[in-house]
Design a protein around this motif. Structure first.
Motif, mmCIF file in Angstrom:
data_model
loop_
_atom_site.group_PDB
_atom_site.id
_atom_site.type_symbol
_atom_site.label_atom_id
_atom_site.label_comp_id
_atom_site.label_asym_id
_atom_site.label_seq_id
_atom_site.Cartn_x
_atom_site.Cartn_y
_atom_site.Cartn_z
ATOM 1 N N LEU A 146 0.804 -1.629 0.164
ATOM 2 C CA LEU A 146 0.241 -0.204 0.108
ATOM 3 C C LEU A 146 1.143 1.415 -0.063
ATOM 4 O O LEU A 146 0.184 2.187 0.049
ATOM 5 N N ARG A 147 1.798 1.342 1.118
ATOM 6 C CA ARG A 147 3.108 2.357 1.028
ATOM 7 C C ARG A 147 3.573 2.468 -0.244
ATOM 8 O O ARG A 147 4.112 3.635 -0.964
ATOM 9 N N GLY A 148 3.636 1.944 -1.061
ATOM 10 C CA GLY A 148 4.740 1.969 -2.441
ATOM 11 C C GLY A 148 3.392 2.050 -3.582
ATOM 12 O O GLY A 148 3.664 1.597 -5.486
ATOM 13 N N TRP A 149 2.147 3.149 -3.482
ATOM 14 C CA TRP A 149 1.105 2.626 -4.341
ATOM 15 C C TRP A 149 1.390 3.402 -5.587
ATOM 16 O O TRP A 149 1.144 3.590 -6.760
ATOM 17 N N ARG A 150 2.494 4.466 -4.901
ATOM 18 C CA ARG A 150 2.399 5.413 -6.307
ATOM 19 C C ARG A 150 3.393 4.414 -7.389
ATOM 20 O O ARG A 150 3.793 4.916 -8.371
ATOM 21 N N TRP A 151 4.895 4.179 -6.939
ATOM 22 C CA TRP A 151 5.706 3.098 -7.653
ATOM 23 C C TRP A 151 4.474 2.244 -8.339
ATOM 24 O O TRP A 151 5.354 2.173 -9.456
ATOM 25 N N ALA A 152 3.698 1.473 -7.615
ATOM 26 C CA ALA A 152 2.973 0.799 -8.570
ATOM 27 C C ALA A 152 2.272 1.553 -9.575
ATOM 28 O O ALA A 152 2.156 0.351 -10.534
ATOM 29 N N MET A 153 1.868 2.622 -9.815
ATOM 30 C CA MET A 153 1.808 2.831 -10.785
ATOM 31 C C MET A 153 2.594 3.090 -11.623
ATOM 32 O O MET A 153 1.968 3.285 -12.735
ATOM 33 N N ILE A 154 3.151 4.097 -11.521
ATOM 34 C CA ILE A 154 4.513 4.159 -12.669
ATOM 35 C C ILE A 154 4.557 2.823 -12.953
ATOM 36 O O ILE A 154 4.645 2.769 -14.471
ATOM 37 N N ILE A 155 4.697 1.477 -12.861
ATOM 38 C CA ILE A 155 5.569 0.503 -12.700
ATOM 39 C C ILE A 155 4.465 -0.340 -13.787
ATOM 40 O O ILE A 155 4.048 -0.404 -15.292
ATOM 41 N N ILE A 156 3.046 0.341 -13.916
ATOM 42 C CA ILE A 156 0.940 -0.378 -14.198
ATOM 43 C C ILE A 156 1.757 0.360 -15.448
ATOM 44 O O ILE A 156 1.777 -0.373 -16.376
ATOM 45 N N ALA A 157 1.793 1.378 -15.583
ATOM 46 C CA ALA A 157 2.182 2.485 -17.002
ATOM 47 C C ALA A 157 3.146 1.935 -17.809
ATOM 48 O O ALA A 157 3.219 1.485 -18.697
ATOM 49 N N ALA A 178 -4.108 -1.066 -18.588
ATOM 50 C CA ALA A 178 -3.770 -0.320 -17.498
ATOM 51 C C ALA A 178 -4.372 -0.663 -16.271
ATOM 52 O O ALA A 178 -4.779 -0.499 -15.163
ATOM 53 N N LEU A 179 -6.224 -0.036 -16.777
ATOM 54 C CA LEU A 179 -7.052 0.341 -16.153
ATOM 55 C C LEU A 179 -7.353 -0.522 -15.188
ATOM 56 O O LEU A 179 -7.237 -1.101 -13.448
ATOM 57 N N PRO A 180 -7.294 -2.600 -15.586
ATOM 58 C CA PRO A 180 -7.792 -3.646 -14.860
ATOM 59 C C PRO A 180 -6.239 -3.871 -13.903
ATOM 60 O O PRO A 180 -6.163 -4.450 -13.112
ATOM 61 N N MET A 181 -5.224 -3.454 -14.230
ATOM 62 C CA MET A 181 -4.003 -3.915 -14.034
ATOM 63 C C MET A 181 -4.098 -2.706 -12.546
ATOM 64 O O MET A 181 -3.556 -3.207 -11.424
ATOM 65 N N VAL A 182 -4.377 -1.495 -12.893
ATOM 66 C CA VAL A 182 -4.463 -0.991 -11.153
ATOM 67 C C VAL A 182 -5.694 -2.004 -10.105
ATOM 68 O O VAL A 182 -5.717 -0.937 -8.908
#
Length: 250
Positions: free
Chosen positions: A186-197, A216-220
């Motif tokens: 959860l704390r790394g959600w910002r990095w997760a969004m970058i990695i997903i993109a 990207a949307l279903p992955m998020v």
């Protein structure tokens, strides 16, 4: 396990996985015609609806054969997903405790349906994607789609969505065996969004933004669903430990 043994195990698992994909590719060869007709149908429907020249074209003498080989290989990877997903987990399993190795069935029971769910989702949105992308063709112009490009785009899209949908299972599995906590995810959600993109940009067969967003949307959504499942798992473990402690004190 020493490093040399890890490398030998990795090589063995990769060879077994590719052997299974090769067998699946043989099956994919015989399924090529119905799959090709299915993938071509959105183009035919679009041409009929708009009364426009939109067609799939094989530009070279050997293009049809080359394309059938490529599509058969991707179909082999899709059909044998349970096989190579098992070997992916089996490579990790030697480093787990005996109790954790029992999670193999749970991993496959979740990963395989999600993989095929991603493939089905990609097949569902393929006509919409074709409609959007072909819709940018100017009035009066023809859109003769290169078969190599279109079929590669289609089958890679199916495979890419399948792989993308498996990633949340890996997240939950890492939390289940105690390697990564739910708060860490959860704390790394910002990095997760970058990695997903970045993953969406790499996995999508075309560089357009529409396909990136569709992936990207279903992955998020699956990422935060995996975080929720991981949090529930950790909460259940904490409750069990507190109950065991209370019983020990009593």
């Amino acid at each position: 396990m020493p490093l040399r043994a890890h490398i030998a195990e990795l090589r063995r698992r990769v060879l077994l996985a590719f052997a299974g994909i090769a067998v699946g590719a043989v099956v994919g060869w015989f399924l090529y015609t119905p799959v090709y007709e299915f993938l071509q149908q959105p183009v035919l429907d679009l041409a009929e609806r708009d009364d426009a020249l939109v067609t799939v074209n094989f530009g070279g003498l050997a293009s049809a054969l080359d394309m059938q080989l490529k599509v058969s290989l991707v179909l082999g990877a899709i059909l044998t997903a349970p096989w190579w997903l098992y070997h992916l987990w089996a490579f990790v399993a030697p480093g787990l405790k005996d109790r954790e190795k029992r999670y193999t069935f749970a991993f496959l029971a979740a990963a395989v349906p999600l993989f095929f769910g991603g493939v089905v989702f990609a097949a569902f949105i393929l006509p919409q994607a074709v409609d959007i992308l072909v819709g940018f063709t100017p009035d009066g112009a023809a859109n003769v789609l290169d078969a190599q490009m279109y079929l590669t785009f289609s089958v890679r899209m199916l495979l890419a969505f399948g792989i993308a949908f498996v990633f949340p299972v890996v997240m939950v599995a890492l939390t289940w065996i105690g390697l990564v906590g739910a708060r860490t995810w959860l704390r790394g959600w910002r990095w997760a969004m970058i990695i997903i993109a970045l993953a969406a940009a790499v996995l999508t067969p075309t560089p357009d933004g529409v396909m990136m967003v569709l992936m990207a949307l279903p992955m998020v959504l699956l990422y935060f669903l995996a975080v929720g499942i991981a949090a529930l798992r950790q909460a259940a473990v904490r409750r069990r430990l507190r109950r065991a402690g209370a019983e020990a004190d009593a």
